[in-house]
Design an enzyme around this catalytic site. Structure first.
Site, short mmCIF file in Angstrom:
data_model
loop_
_atom_site.label_atom_id
_atom_site.label_comp_id
_atom_site.label_asym_id
_atom_site.label_seq_id
_atom_site.Cartn_x
_atom_site.Cartn_y
_atom_site.Cartn_z
N ASP A 97 -3.67 -14.95 -5.43
CA ASP A 97 -3.45 -14.71 -4.01
C ASP A 97 -2.42 -15.72 -3.51
O ASP A 97 -2.43 -16.87 -3.94
CB ASP A 97 -4.76 -14.88 -3.22
CG ASP A 97 -4.78 -14.09 -1.92
OD1 ASP A 97 -3.86 -14.31 -1.10
OD2 ASP A 97 -5.70 -13.28 -1.72
N ARG A 149 -8.64 -5.10 13.07
CA ARG A 149 -9.41 -3.89 12.79
C ARG A 149 -10.58 -3.77 13.75
O ARG A 149 -11.06 -4.75 14.30
CB ARG A 149 -9.85 -3.87 11.32
CG ARG A 149 -8.69 -3.52 10.40
CD ARG A 149 -9.09 -3.53 8.94
NE ARG A 149 -9.12 -4.89 8.40
CZ ARG A 149 -9.19 -5.15 7.09
NH1 ARG A 149 -9.23 -4.17 6.22
NH2 ARG A 149 -9.20 -6.40 6.66
N LYS A 163 1.36 -2.79 -18.73
CA LYS A 163 2.03 -2.20 -19.90
C LYS A 163 2.16 -3.22 -21.03
O LYS A 163 1.86 -2.93 -22.19
CB LYS A 163 3.41 -1.68 -19.49
CG LYS A 163 4.25 -1.09 -20.62
CD LYS A 163 5.53 -0.49 -20.05
CE LYS A 163 6.43 0.04 -21.16
NZ LYS A 163 7.12 -1.04 -21.86
N SER A 221 -2.29 -7.04 -0.49
CA SER A 221 -1.53 -6.36 0.56
C SER A 221 -2.15 -6.67 1.91
O SER A 221 -3.38 -6.71 2.02
CB SER A 221 -1.53 -4.84 0.38
OG SER A 221 -0.88 -4.20 1.47
N GLY A 254 -8.90 -12.28 -0.28
CA GLY A 254 -9.09 -11.42 0.87
C GLY A 254 -10.50 -10.89 0.95
O GLY A 254 -11.37 -11.22 0.14
N ASP A 305 2.63 -15.31 -5.43
CA ASP A 305 3.10 -14.12 -4.72
C ASP A 305 3.46 -13.06 -5.77
O ASP A 305 4.38 -13.25 -6.55
CB ASP A 305 4.32 -14.49 -3.88
CG ASP A 305 4.88 -13.31 -3.09
OD1 ASP A 305 4.47 -12.16 -3.33
OD2 ASP A 305 5.74 -13.55 -2.22
N TYR A 316 3.31 0.18 6.23
CA TYR A 316 2.08 0.16 5.43
C TYR A 316 1.86 1.50 4.73
O TYR A 316 1.62 1.57 3.52
CB TYR A 316 0.89 -0.17 6.33
CG TYR A 316 -0.43 -0.32 5.60
CD1 TYR A 316 -0.62 -1.32 4.64
CD2 TYR A 316 -1.50 0.53 5.87
CE1 TYR A 316 -1.83 -1.47 3.98
CE2 TYR A 316 -2.72 0.38 5.22
CZ TYR A 316 -2.87 -0.61 4.28
OH TYR A 316 -4.07 -0.75 3.61
N ALA A 324 -5.13 -0.29 -5.41
CA ALA A 324 -5.82 -0.04 -4.14
C ALA A 324 -4.88 0.68 -3.19
O ALA A 324 -3.96 0.08 -2.63
CB ALA A 324 -6.28 -1.36 -3.52
#
Length: 328
Positions: free
Chosen positions: A32, A187, A106, A76, A11, A57, A146, A115
């Site tokens: 990705d 956007r 962990k 995302s 991304g 995924d 979202y 993010a």
């Protein structure tokens, strides 16, 4: 050589983070599923021995062989067109994907940076937004998929930090822009620049009095890097506090691109925030960070990138018309 896993690596932001950590001498493991990412953003790294890519995924079980020192979870959808089109996947990557990566952190004893986003503040009643503000979010509105995915993401991250002792970091990212943004992601910056390049009028939603604060990608990456390397485990805003109205910003784009188009107005999408400006006091104090690239310089670099795109890329751009989706 330290090893870092970066999800959402193909991304916009993820690919720039891959570049940064390669430059810092890390072995970068990129992951990705390309639901919104594009391999073109990282193809220049494939020839490097210290880079590897997994098509996966993260909402499914995540396994990475060998040691891991750090994990950056940037997988995302991050734009209205994307998360209105794929709402279930958006919720799953915030919930299941984050759970899987916290479990991996962990297991490996790795530090993980999640993010988050300024969208957790919703349509804010506090201005500018500090990390202590809890937000004003419509949980069942179209944008809730979202906003709530990111809010849950923060909650489970802090639960792993407190209950399991996992080293976690949370970055709240405000509007970021620069090369490798998708013209069709809805956007405001790629939408305006795409319309300018196609000779279309620029579409402003509402009366244009709503504000945004835009941070150039190099500054954003620097802030994320510093946060990852810090010892601070609560959320930190990383963004540019220089605020501008969308109406004034549209005029800036017309001036930058040298186009003769006019600005046209459409109805404001449901739950679209009226104000967005980060308080970056914590980033300044804890990380010694603040943005360096001015909007004029950053926009020029971004427009130069968009001008290199093919005619096909420009023509397949989706328009930012959310009216039908917002009725559902």
């Amino acid at each position: 050589m330290k090893r870092i896993l970066i999800t959402g690596a193909a991304g916009f932001l993820g690919s720039h983070l891959c570049d940064r950590f390669i430059k810092e001498g890390y072995h970068v493991i990129a992951m990705d599923n390309l639901i919104t990412g594009d391999l073109k953003n990282i193809e220049h790294l494939f020839k490097l021995e210290q880079f590897e890519y997994y098509h996966h995924d993260v909402t499914k079980f995540v396994h990475v062989p060998g040691k891991l020192d750090y994990i950056l979870h940037f997988a995302s959808p991050a734009s209205p067109i994307d998360y209105l089109k794929i709402p279930i996947q958006t919720l799953k990557v915030g919930a299941l994907g984050t759970h899987n990566l916290l479990g991996l952190a962990k297991e490996k004893g790795a530090r993980v940076l999640i993010a988050s986003t300024s969208e957790i503040y919703g349509d804010p009643l506090v201005h500018p937004q500090t990390e202590e503000y809890y937000g004003n979010v419509n949980t069942i509105g179209p944008r809730g998929v979202y906003d709530e995915a990111k809010r849950f993401q923060e909650s489970i991250t802090m639960a792993y930090n407190r209950f399991h002792g996992v080293e976690t970091r949370i970055v709240r990212i405000f509007n970021t822009y620069g090369p490798r943004m998708r013209l069709n992601d809805g956007r405001v910056i790629p939408a305006f620049m795409g319309q300018a390049l196609r000779g279309e009028d620029l579409t402003v939603f509402g009366d244009g009095s709503q504000t945004r604060s835009f941070c150039y990608v190099d500054d954003e990456v620097e802030g994320i890097y510093r946060l990852l390397m810090s010892d601070y485990d609560l959320p930190v805003n990383i963004g540019n506090p220089h605020e501008i109205t969308i109406r004034d910003f549209a005029e800036e784009i017309i001036k930058l691109t040298g186009t003769t188009q006019k600005v046209i107005y459409k109805d404001l999408p449901q739950d679209d925030p009226m104000q967005r400006q980060p308080d970056i006091s914590k980033a300044k104090e804890i990380l010694g960070w603040e943005p360096k690239v001015g909007r004029e310089e950053g926009m020029r670099k971004t427009f130069e990138y968009f001008k290199t795109l093919s005619k096909e890329d420009l023509e397949k751009t989706e328009h930012r018309d959310f009216s039908e989706r917002n009725k559902k």
